[in-house]
Motif scaffolding. Sequence first.
Motif, mmCIF file in Angstrom:
data_model
loop_
_atom_site.group_PDB
_atom_site.id
_atom_site.type_symbol
_atom_site.label_atom_id
_atom_site.label_comp_id
_atom_site.label_asym_id
_atom_site.label_seq_id
_atom_site.Cartn_x
_atom_site.Cartn_y
_atom_site.Cartn_z
ATOM 1 N N PHE A 146 0.828 -1.201 0.000
ATOM 2 C CA PHE A 146 0.000 0.000 0.000
ATOM 3 C C PHE A 146 0.861 1.249 0.000
ATOM 4 O O PHE A 146 2.053 1.213 0.351
ATOM 5 C CB PHE A 146 -0.883 0.063 1.265
ATOM 6 N N ALA A 147 0.231 2.366 -0.357
ATOM 7 C CA ALA A 147 0.845 3.663 -0.117
ATOM 8 C C ALA A 147 0.778 3.961 1.384
ATOM 9 O O ALA A 147 -0.072 3.410 2.094
ATOM 10 C CB ALA A 147 0.120 4.748 -0.913
ATOM 11 N N PRO A 148 1.640 4.819 1.900
ATOM 12 C CA PRO A 148 1.606 5.133 3.335
ATOM 13 C C PRO A 148 0.245 5.678 3.755
ATOM 14 O O PRO A 148 -0.372 6.457 3.020
ATOM 15 C CB PRO A 148 2.698 6.195 3.501
ATOM 16 N N PRO A 149 -0.241 5.295 4.938
ATOM 17 C CA PRO A 149 -1.575 5.741 5.374
ATOM 18 C C PRO A 149 -1.647 7.208 5.748
ATOM 19 O O PRO A 149 -2.745 7.742 5.931
ATOM 20 C CB PRO A 149 -1.850 4.853 6.596
ATOM 21 N N ASP A 150 -0.494 7.890 5.857
ATOM 22 C CA ASP A 150 -0.512 9.303 6.246
ATOM 23 C C ASP A 150 -0.368 10.240 5.049
ATOM 24 O O ASP A 150 -0.042 11.427 5.212
ATOM 25 C CB ASP A 150 0.594 9.579 7.263
ATOM 26 N N VAL A 151 -0.632 9.748 3.851
ATOM 27 C CA VAL A 151 -0.593 10.610 2.668
ATOM 28 C C VAL A 151 -1.635 11.721 2.825
ATOM 29 O O VAL A 151 -2.811 11.435 3.096
ATOM 30 C CB VAL A 151 -0.872 9.807 1.386
ATOM 31 N N PRO A 152 -1.249 12.984 2.659
ATOM 32 C CA PRO A 152 -2.236 14.071 2.762
ATOM 33 C C PRO A 152 -3.321 13.926 1.698
ATOM 34 O O PRO A 152 -3.033 13.572 0.549
ATOM 35 C CB PRO A 152 -1.395 15.335 2.541
ATOM 36 N N ASP A 153 -4.536 14.214 2.084
ATOM 37 C CA ASP A 153 -5.657 14.076 1.159
ATOM 38 C C ASP A 153 -5.469 14.945 -0.083
ATOM 39 O O ASP A 153 -5.854 14.561 -1.185
ATOM 40 C CB ASP A 153 -6.956 14.447 1.874
ATOM 41 N N ARG A 154 -4.849 16.101 0.073
ATOM 42 C CA ARG A 154 -4.667 17.002 -1.073
ATOM 43 C C ARG A 154 -3.707 16.447 -2.123
ATOM 44 O O ARG A 154 -3.665 16.924 -3.260
ATOM 45 C CB ARG A 154 -4.156 18.359 -0.577
ATOM 46 N N ASN A 155 -2.920 15.428 -1.738
ATOM 47 C CA ASN A 155 -1.969 14.831 -2.680
ATOM 48 C C ASN A 155 -2.566 13.687 -3.497
ATOM 49 O O ASN A 155 -1.874 13.099 -4.330
ATOM 50 C CB ASN A 155 -0.742 14.306 -1.926
ATOM 51 N N LEU A 156 -3.832 13.354 -3.255
ATOM 52 C CA LEU A 156 -4.441 12.240 -3.972
ATOM 53 C C LEU A 156 -4.776 12.643 -5.402
ATOM 54 O O LEU A 156 -5.432 13.664 -5.627
ATOM 55 C CB LEU A 156 -5.719 11.781 -3.269
ATOM 56 N N PRO A 157 -4.380 11.855 -6.410
ATOM 57 C CA PRO A 157 -4.808 12.127 -7.783
ATOM 58 C C PRO A 157 -6.319 11.947 -7.911
ATOM 59 O O PRO A 157 -6.946 11.247 -7.102
ATOM 60 C CB PRO A 157 -4.061 11.063 -8.603
ATOM 61 N N PRO A 158 -6.942 12.553 -8.918
ATOM 62 C CA PRO A 158 -8.389 12.391 -9.114
ATOM 63 C C PRO A 158 -8.774 10.922 -9.265
ATOM 64 O O PRO A 158 -8.109 10.158 -9.973
ATOM 65 C CB PRO A 158 -8.661 13.170 -10.408
ATOM 66 N N GLY A 159 -9.845 10.519 -8.575
ATOM 67 C CA GLY A 159 -10.356 9.158 -8.694
ATOM 68 C C GLY A 159 -9.654 8.130 -7.846
ATOM 69 O O GLY A 159 -10.010 6.958 -7.876
ATOM 70 N N VAL A 160 -8.641 8.537 -7.052
ATOM 71 C CA VAL A 160 -7.880 7.598 -6.232
ATOM 72 C C VAL A 160 -8.399 7.616 -4.805
ATOM 73 O O VAL A 160 -8.559 8.688 -4.201
ATOM 74 C CB VAL A 160 -6.371 7.947 -6.262
ATOM 75 N N LEU A 161 -8.651 6.440 -4.256
ATOM 76 C CA LEU A 161 -9.081 6.335 -2.870
ATOM 77 C C LEU A 161 -7.894 6.555 -1.942
ATOM 78 O O LEU A 161 -6.752 6.227 -2.271
ATOM 79 C CB LEU A 161 -9.687 4.954 -2.600
ATOM 80 N N HIS A 162 -8.187 7.087 -0.752
ATOM 81 C CA HIS A 162 -7.113 7.315 0.211
ATOM 82 C C HIS A 162 -6.558 5.979 0.688
ATOM 83 O O HIS A 162 -7.301 5.005 0.850
ATOM 84 C CB HIS A 162 -7.625 8.118 1.411
ATOM 85 N N PRO A 163 -5.231 5.883 0.890
ATOM 86 C CA PRO A 163 -4.647 4.618 1.354
ATOM 87 C C PRO A 163 -5.300 4.039 2.594
ATOM 88 O O PRO A 163 -5.393 2.814 2.733
ATOM 89 C CB PRO A 163 -3.182 4.992 1.614
ATOM 90 N N ARG A 164 -5.763 4.898 3.518
ATOM 91 C CA ARG A 164 -6.427 4.370 4.717
ATOM 92 C C ARG A 164 -7.682 3.598 4.343
ATOM 93 O O ARG A 164 -7.990 2.555 4.934
ATOM 94 C CB ARG A 164 -6.782 5.511 5.671
ATOM 95 N N VAL A 165 -8.422 4.122 3.363
ATOM 96 C CA VAL A 165 -9.639 3.438 2.908
ATOM 97 C C VAL A 165 -9.270 2.113 2.244
ATOM 98 O O VAL A 165 -9.906 1.080 2.476
ATOM 99 C CB VAL A 165 -10.426 4.340 1.933
#
Length: 605
Positions: free
Chosen positions: A343-362
Amino acid sequence: MLWEVEIRTRPEGLDREAQGVLAQCRALGLSSIRQVHSARSFLVQGAVDRPAAERLARGLLADEVVETFQVRALPLSHNVAPPADGPVLNVLLKPGVTDNVAATVLPALRDAGYAVDAVRTCQKFWFNADADPAELNRVASKVIANDAIQQVLTGPLPLADLALGSSYSFRRVVVPLAGMTDEALVRLSREGQLYLSLREMQTIQQYFRAQGREPTDAELETVAQTWSEHCSHKTLRGRVHYRDESREIQFESLLKETVFAATAQIRERLGQDDWCVSVFRDNAGIVRFDETHNVCMKVETHNHPSALEPYGGANTGLGGVIRDPMGTGLGARPVCNTDVFCFAPPDVPDRNLPPGVLHPRVVIRGVVSGVRDYGNRMGIPTVNGAVFFDERYLGNPLVYCGNVAMIPVGLETKHVSPGDHIVAVGGRTGRDGIHGATFSSAELTHESESLSGGAVFIDTAITEKMVLDVILQARDRQLFTAITDCGAGGFSSAVGEMGEETGAEVWLEKAPLKYAGLSYTEIWISEAQERMVLSVAPENWSEFERLCRAEGVEATIIGQFTETKRLVLKYQGQEVGNLAMEFLHEGRPPVVRSAEYTPPPEIPC
């Protein structure tokens, strides 16, 4: 009559679902959302009056020790809200997506004597009245629902009927391929979710030109499923020209000339000590264990679907590798699971998510619970695993699932005979799971979540456990001679593979459906996860059908194996597909790649 049974945690209890949503809202910086209340609802339709609706709620649906419930008729003009009056969001599975809870409740209500026609489930969330509408939209899309499989309705539930699907009026669809330009072929491949290369589309075009006709939609989909990355492993089997500073190598088939060749050499050297029993020719590999049993093993990734819908994708990933040993030889008994998650790190800032990508925590939460739940519900433990974090997995996680199974010595091979029945065993077919195989060949984009949500199937582990029990009994009674699983591609991949050396004729209207309205092509390619396809001799059918009926497992004859070496599809007597097995399995043009290795510059000491 349509009733809603709304169930909430008692006021003195903890609303843990709401607490989890509120915590995620704070993590996303949604400061206007300060209060959340939740409820779960059962939507029950049938010849049920209010007293009966209240009895079934009290007796079967709600636990009055820790919960309260309300019963109301639908549709509503308003929703009754908790004291913190505010906007309400209703989360329902999209029509056609498997609702496992509802599928369990429906027979329970009928067994209790209630005349119920349909059941659906719903989650409800109320928020403080002054919550920012823009932030509520983010909650709907990022916290409480996944657009791949769920829909969010705001305000009072507008439902007046739970009926899914409508009657299907047969229409044979022909795709005008012959006159298409290269640009049109590429567009058809992309927009039709075939995900074939231009060269592959040109090969199909040339094949049907030589036949003097246009393909049907079912034929085009069949070729796309069979030639997909998932089913044909075309990249690994492709041609590769390799070059480095000292040599050049031309691989005509990368997998055959590397892994296959090395395995064959090792086995030859081992001679009588060779412990491989079956490799590179069935759904899973088989190695020696003891005098009475061999070990069957399979590992597989399920990355794309898990990126879209982590719980369902991981469910399907583990369910698929459990079914592979079940469909190896004459059927193996799964005993344990393994997994590796990246997985990607769970502390990735939400603003860094590309469009359509779920947050790593999810993604993490969904994948871990999806694998855990499926194995536990089948009674198969996960005995080891690993987790790795790296930012490069942000767009697409790696979900690697494996299964170990035991198979009696002597049951490693299978065969199909012309005249045998093609029998479908297990779950029914719906629209969830469409394009599961071809989706594996797609590149994930910001549109993938909405475009390819149907490629994610919602599994039913209990159904698969029942199918497993029936298959092992039928195997020991020698009631079938071949078996495989309906994974990505559904009947298209299962029947196409089983009948490769003989031929097959399939009667698509015979396939059991979850609901009305599916076209013949949807029936053919839908991914039916808890379904196996078997070759059953006519003289064994009666005993086999009785066994399945006794165990509560549906078994249906959907065609027969032939000696024509062609795949023929019919719907209500009308031919909707007729392909040569040779073209289907050997006609795909090879993938051609170049690889060059440049060693890094030497760093002086």
